[in-house]
Design an enzyme around this catalytic site. Structure first.
Site, mmCIF file in Angstrom:
data_model
loop_
_atom_site.group_PDB
_atom_site.id
_atom_site.type_symbol
_atom_site.label_atom_id
_atom_site.label_comp_id
_atom_site.label_asym_id
_atom_site.label_seq_id
_atom_site.Cartn_x
_atom_site.Cartn_y
_atom_site.Cartn_z
ATOM 1 N N LYS A 23 25.308 45.421 34.990
ATOM 2 C CA LYS A 23 25.764 46.056 36.236
ATOM 3 C C LYS A 23 25.964 47.572 36.138
ATOM 4 C CE LYS A 23 28.391 42.315 38.430
ATOM 5 N NZ LYS A 23 29.637 42.102 39.176
ATOM 6 N N ASP A 48 30.304 43.380 45.979
ATOM 7 C CA ASP A 48 31.544 42.670 45.627
ATOM 8 C C ASP A 48 32.694 43.077 46.543
ATOM 9 O OD1 ASP A 48 30.491 41.170 43.567
ATOM 10 O OD2 ASP A 48 30.960 42.649 42.034
ATOM 11 N N GLY A 51 46.085 43.626 37.500
ATOM 12 C CA GLY A 51 44.899 43.780 36.655
ATOM 13 C C GLY A 51 44.192 45.093 36.930
ATOM 14 N N ALA A 52 43.816 45.789 35.859
ATOM 15 C CA ALA A 52 43.172 47.099 35.996
ATOM 16 C C ALA A 52 41.909 47.175 35.142
ATOM 17 C CB ALA A 52 44.153 48.202 35.611
ATOM 18 N N GLY A 53 41.165 46.067 35.074
ATOM 19 C CA GLY A 53 39.904 46.041 34.342
ATOM 20 C C GLY A 53 38.742 46.355 35.264
ATOM 21 N N ALA A 65 36.870 44.407 37.111
ATOM 22 C CA ALA A 65 36.867 43.706 38.395
ATOM 23 C C ALA A 65 37.829 44.349 39.387
ATOM 24 C CB ALA A 65 37.230 42.238 38.188
ATOM 25 N N ARG A 98 45.976 51.725 31.586
ATOM 26 C CA ARG A 98 44.713 51.487 32.318
ATOM 27 C C ARG A 98 44.935 51.635 33.825
ATOM 28 N NH1 ARG A 98 41.398 46.267 30.504
ATOM 29 N NH2 ARG A 98 39.574 47.496 31.068
HETATM 30 P P1 ATR Z 1 37.099 42.490 34.001
HETATM 31 O O1 ATR Z 1 35.950 43.427 33.916
HETATM 32 O O2 ATR Z 1 36.704 41.064 34.266
HETATM 33 O O3 ATR Z 1 38.187 42.951 34.906
HETATM 34 P P2 ATR Z 1 38.524 43.409 31.654
HETATM 35 O O4 ATR Z 1 38.073 44.805 31.864
HETATM 36 O O5 ATR Z 1 38.561 42.859 30.262
HETATM 37 O O6 ATR Z 1 37.652 42.393 32.485
HETATM 38 O O7 ATR Z 1 39.973 43.243 32.317
HETATM 39 C C1 ATR Z 1 40.687 42.088 32.276
HETATM 40 C C2 ATR Z 1 42.029 42.302 32.994
HETATM 41 O O8 ATR Z 1 42.832 41.127 32.799
HETATM 42 C C3 ATR Z 1 42.829 43.472 32.470
HETATM 43 O O9 ATR Z 1 43.603 44.010 33.507
HETATM 44 C C4 ATR Z 1 43.702 42.791 31.431
HETATM 45 O O10 ATR Z 1 44.875 43.487 31.107
HETATM 46 P P3 ATR Z 1 44.845 44.638 29.936
HETATM 47 O O11 ATR Z 1 44.242 45.840 30.582
HETATM 48 O O12 ATR Z 1 46.254 44.799 29.568
HETATM 49 O O13 ATR Z 1 43.984 44.061 28.839
HETATM 50 C C5 ATR Z 1 44.048 41.524 32.170
HETATM 51 N N1 ATR Z 1 44.503 40.447 31.293
HETATM 52 C C6 ATR Z 1 43.756 39.679 30.479
HETATM 53 N N2 ATR Z 1 44.534 38.774 29.854
HETATM 54 C C7 ATR Z 1 45.818 38.984 30.260
HETATM 55 C C8 ATR Z 1 47.077 38.353 30.001
HETATM 56 N N3 ATR Z 1 47.175 37.333 29.156
HETATM 57 N N4 ATR Z 1 48.170 38.829 30.627
HETATM 58 C C9 ATR Z 1 48.087 39.861 31.498
HETATM 59 N N5 ATR Z 1 46.925 40.498 31.799
HETATM 60 C C10 ATR Z 1 45.799 40.060 31.201
#
Ligand code: ATR
Length: 276
Positions: A65, A101, A127-129, A131, A156
């Protein structure tokens, strides 16, 4: 015959061929939508095939992507902001990249919780990844005045706030209690909820009465967060709607007709995925 593709690596899990195949049959089109497993080193070669006219366009999924953005001729403004292209449209040798999306997210909420954005003062996004970016672009584009972006790793969330501007108020997940009170929308964009995982310390009772809770996770369909929302009487919108609705703009751009997201299509995808 108009041919479209979905490329990824791996690709076998994709439900996009089922979704587009159903619409092609429903509209009686002389068209196809086929999956191709394309390894990263083969991406540029595949995009060349598209430029040469073999396809009307297609979808791009993990891990391509971001890389595909440099290979197409034009990327629209919001896809650039999201930093990812999931849809390519070919037009006389020119390739246009977009991201559906964020449209899928908004259309799913509009369909399942109509009026969700009326009088909405603030939203909480967990969540700040990667997605999260499409969701933030969607909410900013829709004019949500304040977005509390809470993440396990607050840095993040702060980085996204610096990039997306003052609408975003970043913080740690522990800030939920302090931020939830005026929020009419809660979105989980993190991977929490998959495979039996859940948040601790997120008490939905703190949300504004009548708030809408939505999750982009759809395996399981009813995540622990959505189950909690249902139990407490909040409107809940599952993540499958976003998957179905994000497919609509691509189909229309490649083939012409505007397809419908029907309960029958949803049931087909649920059955194919073995979701309960
Ligand atoms: P994607 O591209 O699918 O968003 P990613 O960039 O790996 O994947 O992001 C995953 C998100 O889920 C992040 O916000 C992550 O939090 P961190 O930035 O602290 O890693 C969050 N996440 C994953 N597992 C978690 C958990 N057990 N508790 C809280 N947040 C979680």
């Amino acid at each position: 015959m108009k041919k479209a593709f979905v490329i990824g690596h791996p690709i076998a899990h994709s439900k996009s061929p089922l979704i587009h195949g159903s619409w092609i049959a429903e509209h009686g089109l002389d068209a196809s939508y086929e999956p191709f497993d394309v390894a990263p080193e083969a991406l540029a070669g595949f995009i060349d095939r598209v430029r040469q006219g073999e396809f009307v366009g297609g979808n791009v999924t993990i891990p391509h992507k971001e890389a595909v953005m440099a290979l197409v001729d034009e990327v629209d403004r919001l896809a650039k902001k999201i930093g990812a292209v999931n849809t390519v449209v070919a037009d006389a040798g020119r390739l246009f990249g977009t991201n559906t999306d964020y449209l899928g997210f908004l259309a799913s909420l509009d369909a399942s919780a109509p009026g969700w954005d009326e009088g909405l003062d603030s939203a909480v996004v967990l969540g700040a990844g990667g997605a999260s970016r499409a969701i933030l672009v969607a909410l900013i584009d829709r004019g949500v005045p304040a977005i509390h972006l809470l993440n396990r790793t607050p840095a993040r969330a702060e980085a996204l706030a610096a990039e997306f501007g003052p609408t975003i108020h970043p913080g740690p997940l522990a800030d939920f209690a302090a931020r939830a009170g005026t929020a009419g929308l809660l979105v989980n964009t993190s991977s929490v909820g998959m495979e039996g995982t859940g948040f601790s310390g997120i008490d939905l009772k703190l949300l504004r009465p009548g708030a809408v809770v939505t999750d982009i996770v759809y395996t399981p369909l009813i995540t622990p967060l959505l189950a909690q929302a249902r139990a407490q009487g909040f409107a809940s919108v599952d993540g499958l709607g976003m998957l179905l609705h994000q497919a609509v703009p691509g189909f229309t751009a490649w083939f012409g007709p505007q397809p419908s997201v029907t309960p029958e299509l949803r049931a087909k995808v649920i059955a194919a995925m073995g979701l309960a």
